[in-house]
Design an enzyme around this catalytic site. Structure first.
Site, PDB file in Angstrom:
ATOM      1  N   CYS A   1       0.928  -1.297  -0.116  1.00 51.21           N
ATOM      2  CA  CYS A   1      -0.100   0.025  -0.192  1.00 51.21           C
ATOM      3  C   CYS A   1       0.844   1.214   0.104  1.00 51.21           C
ATOM      4  O   CYS A   1       0.393   2.417  -0.315  1.00 51.21           O
ATOM      5  CB  CYS A   1      -0.936   0.037   1.231  1.00 51.21           C
ATOM      6  SG  CYS A   1      -2.124  -1.561   0.936  1.00 51.21           S
TER       7      CYS A   1
ATOM      8  N   HIS B   1      -3.046   7.406   2.282  1.00 54.20           N
ATOM      9  CA  HIS B   1      -3.667   5.909   1.770  1.00 54.20           C
ATOM     10  C   HIS B   1      -4.974   5.565   2.569  1.00 54.20           C
ATOM     11  O   HIS B   1      -5.281   6.059   3.745  1.00 54.20           O
ATOM     12  CB  HIS B   1      -2.714   4.887   2.473  1.00 54.20           C
ATOM     13  CG  HIS B   1      -2.934   3.582   2.232  1.00 54.20           C
ATOM     14  ND1 HIS B   1      -3.503   3.146   1.049  1.00 54.20           N
ATOM     15  CD2 HIS B   1      -3.260   2.583   3.103  1.00 54.20           C
ATOM     16  CE1 HIS B   1      -3.974   2.059   1.216  1.00 54.20           C
ATOM     17  NE2 HIS B   1      -3.461   1.364   2.248  1.00 54.20           N
TER      18      HIS B   1
ATOM     19  N   ASN C   1      -9.868   0.066   0.233  1.00 57.04           N
ATOM     20  CA  ASN C   1      -8.444   0.247   0.329  1.00 57.04           C
ATOM     21  C   ASN C   1      -7.926  -0.295  -1.150  1.00 57.04           C
ATOM     22  O   ASN C   1      -8.289  -1.602  -1.269  1.00 57.04           O
ATOM     23  CB  ASN C   1      -7.934  -0.630   1.239  1.00 57.04           C
ATOM     24  CG  ASN C   1      -6.428  -0.338   1.327  1.00 57.04           C
ATOM     25  OD1 ASN C   1      -5.558  -0.258   0.495  1.00 57.04           O
ATOM     26  ND2 ASN C   1      -5.861  -1.013   2.654  1.00 57.04           N
TER      27      ASN C   1
HETATM   28  N1  COA Z   1     -18.471  -8.200   9.735  1.00 54.17           N
HETATM   29  C1  COA Z   1     -18.888  -8.385  10.784  1.00 54.17           C
HETATM   30  N2  COA Z   1     -18.178  -8.579  11.905  1.00 54.17           N
HETATM   31  C2  COA Z   1     -16.888  -8.790  11.788  1.00 54.17           C
HETATM   32  C3  COA Z   1     -16.123  -8.411  10.524  1.00 54.17           C
HETATM   33  C4  COA Z   1     -17.048  -8.073   9.311  1.00 54.17           C
HETATM   34  N3  COA Z   1     -16.605  -7.914   8.287  1.00 54.17           N
HETATM   35  N4  COA Z   1     -14.998  -8.371  10.582  1.00 54.17           N
HETATM   36  C5  COA Z   1     -14.593  -8.878  11.754  1.00 54.17           C
HETATM   37  N5  COA Z   1     -15.798  -8.866  12.753  1.00 54.17           N
HETATM   38  C6  COA Z   1     -16.154  -8.971  13.885  1.00 54.17           C
HETATM   39  C7  COA Z   1     -14.950  -9.639  14.500  1.00 54.17           C
HETATM   40  O1  COA Z   1     -14.981 -11.087  14.468  1.00 54.17           O
HETATM   41  C8  COA Z   1     -15.033  -9.494  16.068  1.00 54.17           C
HETATM   42  O2  COA Z   1     -15.929 -10.178  16.671  1.00 54.17           O
HETATM   43  P1  COA Z   1     -15.887 -10.689  18.104  1.00 54.17           P
HETATM   44  O3  COA Z   1     -15.759  -9.728  18.952  1.00 54.17           O
HETATM   45  O4  COA Z   1     -17.012 -11.530  18.286  1.00 54.17           O
HETATM   46  O5  COA Z   1     -14.548 -11.623  18.309  1.00 54.17           O
HETATM   47  C9  COA Z   1     -15.540  -8.092  16.012  1.00 54.17           C
HETATM   48  O6  COA Z   1     -15.964  -7.801  14.817  1.00 54.17           O
HETATM   49  C10 COA Z   1     -14.284  -7.073  16.350  1.00 54.17           C
HETATM   50  O7  COA Z   1     -13.456  -7.231  15.553  1.00 54.17           O
HETATM   51  P2  COA Z   1     -12.139  -6.404  15.374  1.00 54.17           P
HETATM   52  O8  COA Z   1     -10.993  -7.112  14.856  1.00 54.17           O
HETATM   53  O9  COA Z   1     -11.701  -5.926  16.960  1.00 54.17           O
HETATM   54  O10 COA Z   1     -12.578  -5.059  14.665  1.00 54.17           O
HETATM   55  P3  COA Z   1     -11.696  -3.910  14.671  1.00 54.17           P
HETATM   56  O11 COA Z   1     -12.451  -2.735  15.072  1.00 54.17           O
HETATM   57  O12 COA Z   1     -10.141  -4.083  14.772  1.00 54.17           O
HETATM   58  O13 COA Z   1     -11.697  -3.675  13.066  1.00 54.17           O
HETATM   59  C11 COA Z   1     -10.354  -3.561  11.123  1.00 54.17           C
HETATM   60  C12 COA Z   1     -11.036  -4.663  12.084  1.00 54.17           C
HETATM   61  C13 COA Z   1      -9.652  -5.001  10.142  1.00 54.17           C
HETATM   62  C14 COA Z   1     -11.504  -2.922  10.182  1.00 54.17           C
HETATM   63  C15 COA Z   1      -9.399  -2.908  11.717  1.00 54.17           C
HETATM   64  O14 COA Z   1      -8.524  -3.696  12.625  1.00 54.17           O
HETATM   65  C16 COA Z   1      -8.544  -2.378  10.687  1.00 54.17           C
HETATM   66  O15 COA Z   1      -9.046  -1.281   9.836  1.00 54.17           O
HETATM   67  N6  COA Z   1      -7.087  -2.602  10.680  1.00 54.17           N
HETATM   68  C17 COA Z   1      -6.206  -1.954  10.108  1.00 54.17           C
HETATM   69  C18 COA Z   1      -6.179  -2.398   8.441  1.00 54.17           C
HETATM   70  C19 COA Z   1      -5.227  -1.522   7.890  1.00 54.17           C
HETATM   71  O16 COA Z   1      -4.871  -0.447   8.180  1.00 54.17           O
HETATM   72  N7  COA Z   1      -4.779  -1.897   6.693  1.00 54.17           N
HETATM   73  C20 COA Z   1      -3.982  -1.060   5.964  1.00 54.17           C
HETATM   74  C21 COA Z   1      -2.697  -1.840   5.572  1.00 54.17           C
HETATM   75  S1  COA Z   1      -2.674  -1.712   4.287  1.00 54.17           S
END
Ligand code: COA
Length: 320
Positions: free
Chosen positions: A114, A247, A277
Site C-alpha cells: 500500500c 492512503h 483500500n
Molecule cells: N463483519 C462483521 N463482523 C466482523 C467483521 C465483518 N466484516 N470483521 C470482523 N468482525 C468481528 C470480529 O470477528 C469481532 O467479533 P468478536 O468480538 O465476536 O470476536 C468484532 O467484529 C471486532 O473485530 P475487531 O478485529 O476487533 O474489529 P476492529 O474494530 O479492529 O476492525 C479492522 C477490524 C480490520 C477493520 C481494523 O482492525 C483495521 O482497519 N485494521 C487496519 C487495517 C489497515 O490499516 N490496513 C492497512 C494496511 S494497508
C-alpha cells in the site's frame, strides 16, 4: 540543470464493477452497518474477468499522459508499484510500455504494497535528480480482488481495485515538485500483513492475510512520524500544507492521524467510503477525486502518506 521533479499530472481510474457492502453480505457473515462503522467503507470496485492490473494501469497512464500534454514517445522511465502483477515476470511496467507503444526506455516494478505510490515518488525523484530520466511515468495499480480470501470476513470487505498514474518531469524550477520524501520499512512485522504464498514458496498466488488490530496499532504512530519527518526535511511547517492525501485504509486511521497532528479535517482527502483500500492506487485515486471536485489545484502544497505490508510506510511532500 535538473533540480526538481515536477508532477505534471496525476490521474486515476477504477474498474466499472461497483460492489456494495450489501453484496458482500451475501458472501460472508457481515453487514453494511458493521463495515461502515468500523472502516468507513460503503463500496468498492472490482475488476471484471477480462481486466488485469496492466489493463487498468494502461487506462490511467493514458489519462495522465494526455493531461500532461506530452507525447508517449518522450517517456524514458516507467515505474510501476504493484503487489498484484499480471504475471510473476515480466514486470507489469513492461506490459504497460507495450500497450502504450512507448519505445525503449527504463521500465520496472516496485513492491511496497500500500506504500507503493509513495515509494514510487521516492524512486522516480531520485532517478530524475540523478539524471537517469527526464519524463517519468509513475504508476500505482492493484487488483486485490484476485488475492482476497473470500472465507475471511475480517479482510475481504476492506479492499478494492484501481490504478493511478503520474507524469513526473525533470525541471530547473526551484521550490516546486517533489520537495521531500521519507521512506521506511520494518520487516519484523511481515507476518501481520501478507499473502500466504507466491512463486518461490510453491507457485500458488496465495491469499491476503491481515491481523487487522496489530496493523492498526502501528498505523497512526508510523504515519504521523513520517509526516513530521517529511515536513522537517522540506523545511515546511505542517500548517502550511494545503491538502493531506492519505492512503485510504480505514477512516478511523485517517481520523487518528489528523487528531494526533492537529490537522483540520477539511484538509484531509477521504475517499475510503467510495473506493475501499486500493493499495498502491489508493493515494492516486484520492488525489484524482479531490482534483475533480476542484479542491486540489496547481500551486498547492500536498502531502501524500501511506502504510502497508512489510511493514512499509512513508510520506511525500509535493508543491504542484
Ligand atoms: N463483519 C462483521 N463482523 C466482523 C467483521 C465483518 N466484516 N470483521 C470482523 N468482525 C468481528 C470480529 O470477528 C469481532 O467479533 P468478536 O468480538 O465476536 O470476536 C468484532 O467484529 C471486532 O473485530 P475487531 O478485529 O476487533 O474489529 P476492529 O474494530 O479492529 O476492525 C479492522 C477490524 C480490520 C477493520 C481494523 O482492525 C483495521 O482497519 N485494521 C487496519 C487495517 C489497515 O490499516 N490496513 C492497512 C494496511 S494497508
Amino acid at each position: 540543470m535538473t533540480i526538481s521533479s515536477i508532477v505534471s499530472s496525476l490521474c486515476a481510474i477504477t474498474p466499472d464493477r461497483l460492489v456494495t457492502n450489501n453484496e458482500l453480505a451475501n458472501i460472508v457473515d457481515t453487514s453494511d452497518a458493521w463495515i461502515k462503522e468500523r472502516t468507513g467503507i460503503e463500496q468498492r470496485y472490482f475488476c471484471s474477468d477480462l481486466e488485469t492490473s496492466s489493463t487498468l494501469a494502461t487506462r490511467a497512464a493514458k489519462l495522465a499522459i494526455e493531461k500532461a500534454n506530452i507525447d508517449a514517445n518522450d517517456i524514458d522511465l516507467i515505474v510501476c508499484a504493484t503487489s498484484t502483477p499480471d504475471r510473476t515476470f515480466p514486470a507489469t511496467a513492461t506490459l504497460i510500455q507495450e500497450a502504450l507503444g512507448i519505445p525503449v526506455c527504463i521500465a520496472f516494478d516496485i513492491q511496497a504494497v500500500c506504500s507503493g505510490f509513495v515509494y514510487g515518488f521516492g524512486v522516480v525523484d531520485a532517478m530524475i535528480k540523478a539524471g537517469q530520466a527526464k519524463n517519468a511515468l509513475l504508476i500505482g495499480v492493484d487488483s486485490f480482488s484476485r488475492i482476497m480470501d473470500w472465507a475471511d470476513r475480517t479482510t475481504c470487505v476492506l479492499f478494492g481495485d484501481g490504478a493511478g498514474a503520474a507524469v513526473i518531469r525533470a525541471s530547473d524550477e526551484q521550490n516546486k515538485g517533489i520537495l521531500a520524501n521519507i521512506l521506511r520499512a520494518d520487516g519484523r512485522y511481515n507476518s501481520i500483513l501478507n499473502v500466504s504464498s507466491g512463486a518461490s514458496l510453491g507457485s500458488k498466488v496465495g491469499k491476503l492475510h491481515m491481523e487487522g488490530q496489530a496493523v492498526f496499532r502501528h498505523a497512526v504512530t508510523n504515519i504521523s512520524e513520517a509526516i513530521v519527518l517529511c515536513c522537517e526535511k522540506a523545511g515546511v511547517n505542517i500548517n502550511e500544507i494545503d491538502w493531506f492525501v492519505p492512503h485510504q485504509a480505514n477512516k478511523r486511521i485517517l481520523d487518528g492521524v489528523a487528531k494526533k497532528l492537529k490537522i483540520p479535517e477539511e484538509k484531509v482527502i477521504i475517499t475510503v467510503d467510495i473506493h475501499g483500500n486500493t493499495s498502491a492506487a489508493s493515494v492516486a485515486l484520492a488525489f484524482d477525486h479531490a482534483q475533480k471536485e476542484g479542491k486540489i489545484k496547481k500551486g498547492d502544497l500536498v502531502l501524500f502518506e501511506a502504510m502497508g505490508g512489510g511493514l512499509t510506510w512513508g510520506a511525500t511532500l509535493v508543491r504542484l
